[in-house]
Design a protein around this motif. Structure first.
Motif, PDB file in Angstrom:
ATOM      1  N   ASP A 125       0.829  -1.204   0.000  1.00 30.37           N
ATOM      2  CA  ASP A 125       0.000   0.000   0.000  1.00 30.37           C
ATOM      3  C   ASP A 125       0.862   1.252   0.000  1.00 30.37           C
ATOM      4  OD1 ASP A 125      -2.253  -1.571   0.078  1.00 30.37           O
ATOM      5  OD2 ASP A 125      -2.370  -1.561   2.262  1.00 30.37           O
ATOM      6  N   ASP A 126       0.473   2.212  -0.849  1.00 27.59           N
ATOM      7  CA  ASP A 126       1.143   3.500  -0.895  1.00 27.59           C
ATOM      8  C   ASP A 126       0.132   4.597  -0.607  1.00 27.59           C
ATOM      9  OD1 ASP A 126      -0.244   3.673  -3.479  1.00 27.59           O
ATOM     10  OD2 ASP A 126       1.074   5.372  -3.828  1.00 27.59           O
ATOM     11  N   VAL A 127       0.631   5.790  -0.330  1.00 29.79           N
ATOM     12  CA  VAL A 127      -0.208   6.968  -0.130  1.00 29.79           C
ATOM     13  C   VAL A 127       0.316   8.065  -1.044  1.00 29.79           C
ATOM     14  CG1 VAL A 127      -0.796   8.815   1.480  1.00 29.79           C
ATOM     15  CG2 VAL A 127      -0.914   6.447   2.227  1.00 29.79           C
ATOM     16  N   TYR A 128      -0.587   8.711  -1.784  1.00 30.87           N
ATOM     17  CA  TYR A 128      -0.206   9.851  -2.610  1.00 30.87           C
ATOM     18  C   TYR A 128      -0.708  11.128  -1.950  1.00 30.87           C
ATOM     19  CZ  TYR A 128      -0.218  13.423  -6.187  1.00 30.87           C
ATOM     20  OH  TYR A 128      -0.027  14.607  -6.852  1.00 30.87           O
ATOM     21  N   LEU A 129       0.154  12.147  -1.894  1.00 28.44           N
ATOM     22  CA  LEU A 129      -0.235  13.431  -1.323  1.00 28.44           C
ATOM     23  C   LEU A 129       0.625  14.543  -1.918  1.00 28.44           C
ATOM     24  CD1 LEU A 129      -1.972  14.963   0.813  1.00 28.44           C
ATOM     25  CD2 LEU A 129      -0.106  14.591   2.433  1.00 28.44           C
ATOM     26  N   ASN A 130      -0.039  15.494  -2.578  1.00 25.53           N
ATOM     27  CA  ASN A 130       0.609  16.732  -3.039  1.00 25.53           C
ATOM     28  C   ASN A 130       1.876  16.499  -3.856  1.00 25.53           C
ATOM     29  OD1 ASN A 130      -1.418  18.117  -1.642  1.00 25.53           O
ATOM     30  ND2 ASN A 130      -0.169  18.313   0.204  1.00 25.53           N
ATOM     31  N   GLY A 131       1.802  15.601  -4.835  1.00 26.89           N
ATOM     32  CA  GLY A 131       2.930  15.396  -5.737  1.00 26.89           C
ATOM     33  C   GLY A 131       3.942  14.364  -5.290  1.00 26.89           C
ATOM     34  N   PHE A 132       3.663  13.648  -4.174  1.00 20.37           N
ATOM     35  CA  PHE A 132       4.596  12.648  -3.668  1.00 20.37           C
ATOM     36  C   PHE A 132       3.866  11.350  -3.349  1.00 20.37           C
ATOM     37  CE2 PHE A 132       6.486  16.731  -2.664  1.00 20.37           C
ATOM     38  CZ  PHE A 132       7.818  16.570  -3.011  1.00 20.37           C
ATOM     39  N   CYS A 133       4.542  10.218  -3.585  1.00 20.29           N
ATOM     40  CA  CYS A 133       4.066   8.908  -3.140  1.00 20.29           C
ATOM     41  C   CYS A 133       4.908   8.461  -1.949  1.00 20.29           C
ATOM     42  CB  CYS A 133       4.171   7.875  -4.263  1.00 20.29           C
ATOM     43  SG  CYS A 133       2.903   8.049  -5.526  1.00 20.29           S
ATOM     44  N   TYR A 134       4.256   7.763  -1.005  1.00 16.81           N
ATOM     45  CA  TYR A 134       4.926   7.321   0.223  1.00 16.81           C
ATOM     46  C   TYR A 134       4.648   5.838   0.460  1.00 16.81           C
ATOM     47  CZ  TYR A 134       5.047  12.368   1.242  1.00 16.81           C
ATOM     48  OH  TYR A 134       5.247  13.728   1.190  1.00 16.81           O
ATOM     49  N   TRP A 135       5.674   5.135   0.949  1.00 19.09           N
ATOM     50  CA  TRP A 135       5.553   3.741   1.377  1.00 19.09           C
ATOM     51  C   TRP A 135       6.296   3.574   2.703  1.00 19.09           C
ATOM     52  CZ3 TRP A 135       7.105   5.341  -3.409  1.00 19.09           C
ATOM     53  CH2 TRP A 135       6.363   4.911  -4.526  1.00 19.09           C
ATOM     54  N   VAL A 136       5.907   2.567   3.493  1.00 17.43           N
ATOM     55  CA  VAL A 136       6.690   2.178   4.664  1.00 17.43           C
ATOM     56  C   VAL A 136       7.737   1.170   4.210  1.00 17.43           C
ATOM     57  CG1 VAL A 136       6.648   1.075   6.932  1.00 17.43           C
ATOM     58  CG2 VAL A 136       4.759   2.568   6.242  1.00 17.43           C
ATOM     59  N   VAL A 137       8.990   1.391   4.600  1.00 14.22           N
ATOM     60  CA  VAL A 137      10.079   0.468   4.266  1.00 14.22           C
ATOM     61  C   VAL A 137      10.814   0.114   5.560  1.00 14.22           C
ATOM     62  CG1 VAL A 137      10.415   1.263   1.897  1.00 14.22           C
ATOM     63  CG2 VAL A 137      11.633   2.410   3.757  1.00 14.22           C
ATOM     64  N   HIS A 138      11.566  -0.983   5.512  1.00  9.05           N
ATOM     65  CA  HIS A 138      12.370  -1.342   6.679  1.00  9.05           C
ATOM     66  C   HIS A 138      13.761  -1.782   6.248  1.00  9.05           C
ATOM     67  CE1 HIS A 138      12.147  -5.698   5.986  1.00  9.05           C
ATOM     68  NE2 HIS A 138      10.863  -5.541   5.726  1.00  9.05           N
ATOM     69  N   ARG A 139      14.721  -1.578   7.147  1.00  8.85           N
ATOM     70  CA  ARG A 139      16.087  -2.008   6.920  1.00  8.85           C
ATOM     71  C   ARG A 139      16.198  -3.497   7.226  1.00  8.85           C
ATOM     72  NH1 ARG A 139      18.602   2.737  10.564  1.00  8.85           N
ATOM     73  NH2 ARG A 139      18.558   0.994  12.036  1.00  8.85           N
ATOM     74  N   PRO A 140      17.340  -4.106   6.968  1.00 14.53           N
ATOM     75  CA  PRO A 140      17.500  -5.528   7.313  1.00 14.53           C
ATOM     76  C   PRO A 140      17.274  -5.837   8.792  1.00 14.53           C
ATOM     77  CG  PRO A 140      19.223  -4.845   5.801  1.00 14.53           C
ATOM     78  CD  PRO A 140      18.477  -3.601   6.178  1.00 14.53           C
ATOM     79  N   ASP A 141      17.484  -4.844   9.688  1.00 11.30           N
ATOM     80  CA  ASP A 141      17.229  -5.063  11.115  1.00 11.30           C
ATOM     81  C   ASP A 141      15.791  -4.700  11.492  1.00 11.30           C
ATOM     82  OD1 ASP A 141      17.248  -2.325  10.957  1.00 11.30           O
ATOM     83  OD2 ASP A 141      18.857  -2.005  12.407  1.00 11.30           O
ATOM     84  N   TYR A 142      14.922  -4.464  10.482  1.00 10.42           N
ATOM     85  CA  TYR A 142      13.485  -4.162  10.645  1.00 10.42           C
ATOM     86  C   TYR A 142      13.210  -2.778  11.245  1.00 10.42           C
ATOM     87  CZ  TYR A 142      12.955  -8.994   9.353  1.00 10.42           C
ATOM     88  OH  TYR A 142      13.029 -10.173   8.670  1.00 10.42           O
ATOM     89  N   TYR A 143      14.204  -1.923  11.265  1.00 11.05           N
ATOM     90  CA  TYR A 143      13.999  -0.524  11.637  1.00 11.05           C
ATOM     91  C   TYR A 143      13.205   0.148  10.522  1.00 11.05           C
ATOM     92  CZ  TYR A 143      15.132   4.149  13.434  1.00 11.05           C
ATOM     93  OH  TYR A 143      15.059   5.430  13.947  1.00 11.05           O
ATOM     94  N   LYS A 144      12.064   0.764  10.877  1.00 10.37           N
ATOM     95  CA  LYS A 144      11.138   1.283   9.857  1.00 10.37           C
ATOM     96  C   LYS A 144      11.358   2.765   9.581  1.00 10.37           C
ATOM     97  CE  LYS A 144       7.556  -2.015  11.178  1.00 10.37           C
ATOM     98  NZ  LYS A 144       6.168  -2.219  11.603  1.00 10.37           N
ATOM     99  N   GLU A 145      11.201   3.109   8.305  1.00  8.88           N
ATOM    100  CA  GLU A 145      11.248   4.500   7.862  1.00  8.88           C
ATOM    101  C   GLU A 145      10.233   4.687   6.741  1.00  8.88           C
ATOM    102  OE1 GLU A 145      15.649   6.128   8.733  1.00  8.88           O
ATOM    103  OE2 GLU A 145      15.617   4.456   7.326  1.00  8.88           O
ATOM    104  N   ILE A 146      10.189   5.888   6.155  1.00  7.13           N
ATOM    105  CA  ILE A 146       9.234   6.213   5.106  1.00  7.13           C
ATOM    106  C   ILE A 146       9.986   6.478   3.810  1.00  7.13           C
ATOM    107  CG2 ILE A 146       7.323   7.701   4.400  1.00  7.13           C
ATOM    108  CD1 ILE A 146       6.744   6.195   6.940  1.00  7.13           C
ATOM    109  N   LEU A 147       9.581   5.818   2.736  1.00  6.52           N
ATOM    110  CA  LEU A 147      10.146   6.068   1.416  1.00  6.52           C
ATOM    111  C   LEU A 147       9.256   7.069   0.694  1.00  6.52           C
ATOM    112  CD1 LEU A 147      12.217   5.356  -0.830  1.00  6.52           C
ATOM    113  CD2 LEU A 147      10.621   3.570  -1.562  1.00  6.52           C
ATOM    114  N   LYS A 148       9.873   8.088   0.140  1.00  7.95           N
ATOM    115  CA  LYS A 148       9.162   9.186  -0.521  1.00  7.95           C
ATOM    116  C   LYS A 148       9.625   9.281  -1.971  1.00  7.95           C
ATOM    117  CE  LYS A 148       8.823  14.258  -0.009  1.00  7.95           C
ATOM    118  NZ  LYS A 148       9.279  15.397   0.834  1.00  7.95           N
TER     119      LYS A 148
END
Length: 370
Positions: free
Chosen positions: A219-242
């Motif tokens: 699932d992604d979210v679109y807002l004001n010219g940008f798409c966003y996804w939740v991503v995680h590193r190999p250690d499962y630390y979560k961040e946002i991909l824009k």
């Protein structure tokens, strides 16, 4: 009597802004008919800014459930599951409709992204379907060059408007499978953008963070010219991909200041659910093993906790944002419930099943006709 030949070019006593506001509240079928009224209305209905203004309206949203449950009247253990699509046709969520979308959506389907379904022949063979306008487009196949002994493993999409080019775009990121290692290939992930106007793909040269990040969900979210996804590193630390639809570049941004659980099980049990709340990018975070939830919103470059709801006696899994202050949850005994955070009320929608997914189906003016 002399005939009046004056041509009216304005909207009488209504300003242009009021007329645009009024038209944005109408259903898609009405707006499609009103394109014939005048040239300015025809251009307005096709304008991406107006289309997204219309998409933001509460009355454009429909709740769609894809549900699988056991047939109590079938004794055959190999043929006792029933799958169906159901749609709530209005925002009250009181009239459940069974709608047969199976013939069109047969096979691998993802979405809807702002009212557009992606019908997938495979990861690079994509067709577009706008349910509200009943329009269909066969998208040219994305011809990707894969490294030796690899194949497409999974695909992630985002759809939105480039506000500078005033064009709709579909972004695609592929993850690959290494046949020799029998593991995900992390050296390179193909990425491309499809323009609706030119009807062609453009290679982005690969997803630059493939070695360090994995997509948390489709699932992604679109807002004001940008798409966003939740991503995680190999250690499962979560961040946002824009991803910028204008600059066509990826960027990783920090999430809110919430506990990071660095093992697979605990991370999966406390998902970050992306959504839009009050026109801000938001995250619904499951606290205390899904007994309570925090809503965080991003204003500027910082995250703020908006509110907490719960704790509840029962455990719940977040499914999606609904309207302001309302969220759809799945109970531990597989019931679909609606939680209204304003009135602190939980409402059972009368849907149970072995498995179901919930999507927001929006009435969309995005034309997929070539």
């Amino acid at each position: 009597m002399e005939r009046d030949t004056t041509v009216t070019t304005g909207y009488g006593d209504l300003s242009d802004d009021v007329m645009v506001e009024t038209l944005s509240r109408l259903p898609v079928k009405s707006l499609m008919r009103f394109r014939c009224v005048c040239k300015s209305w025809y251009c307005l209905v096709k304008d991406p800014n107006f289309i997204y203004k219309h998409l933001k309206r509460d009355n454009s949203m429909r709740l769609m459930i894809y549900c699988t449950y056991k047939n109590p009247y079938d004794t055959d253990p190999f043929n006792d599951l029933i799958t169906y699509f159901s749609i709530f046709p209005d925002k009250t969520l009181t009239d459940l409709h069974i709608q047969d979308l199976e013939p069109t959506m047969k096979g691998n389907t993802t979405g809807p992204y702002d009212g557009i379904f992606l019908l997938l022949g495979d990861h690079t063979h994509i067709n577009l379907w706008n349910v509200s306008m009943d329009e269909y487009r066969v998208v040219p196949r994305y011809k990707v060059r894969l490294p030796c002994d690899t194949r497409a493993h999974s695909s992630y999409y985002g759809l939105g408007v480039d506000p500078v080019a005033n064009d709709f775009k579909l972004v695609l990121v592929l993850t690959l499978w290494d046949e020799n290692r029998q593991w995900t290939y992390d050296e390179f992930s193909p990425a491309a953008v499809y323009n609706f106007t030119t009807n062609c793909w453009r290679d982005l040269g690969g997803f630059p963070m493939s070695r360090h990040y994995r997509f948390e969900g489709a699932d992604d979210v679109y807002l004001n010219g940008f798409c966003y996804w939740v991503v995680h590193r190999p250690d499962y630390y979560k961040e946002i991909l824009k991803f910028s639809m204008t600059d066509e570049v990826f960027q990783v941004i920090q999430g809110p200041n919430i506990p990071q659980l660095l093992n697979y099980y605990e991370s999966a049990m406390r998902p970050w659910m992306l959504g839009i709340y009050d026109d801000y990018l938001s995250i619904l975070y499951s606290e205390e093993m899904a007994h309570s939830f925090d809503l965080w919103i991003m204003k500027g470059r910082s995250w703020t906790k908006q509110f907490t709801f719960g704790p509840f006696i029962e455990t719940y899994q977040p499914l999606t944002f609904w309207r302001k202050g309302e969220f759809l949850l799945q109970s531990s005994d597989k019931r679909l419930v609606l939680y209204d955070s304003t009135y602190e009320e939980m409402r059972d929608l009368g849907i149970t099943g072995l498995w179901f997914s919930v999507n927001i189906l929006k009435e969309s003016l995005i034309s997929v006709r070539e």
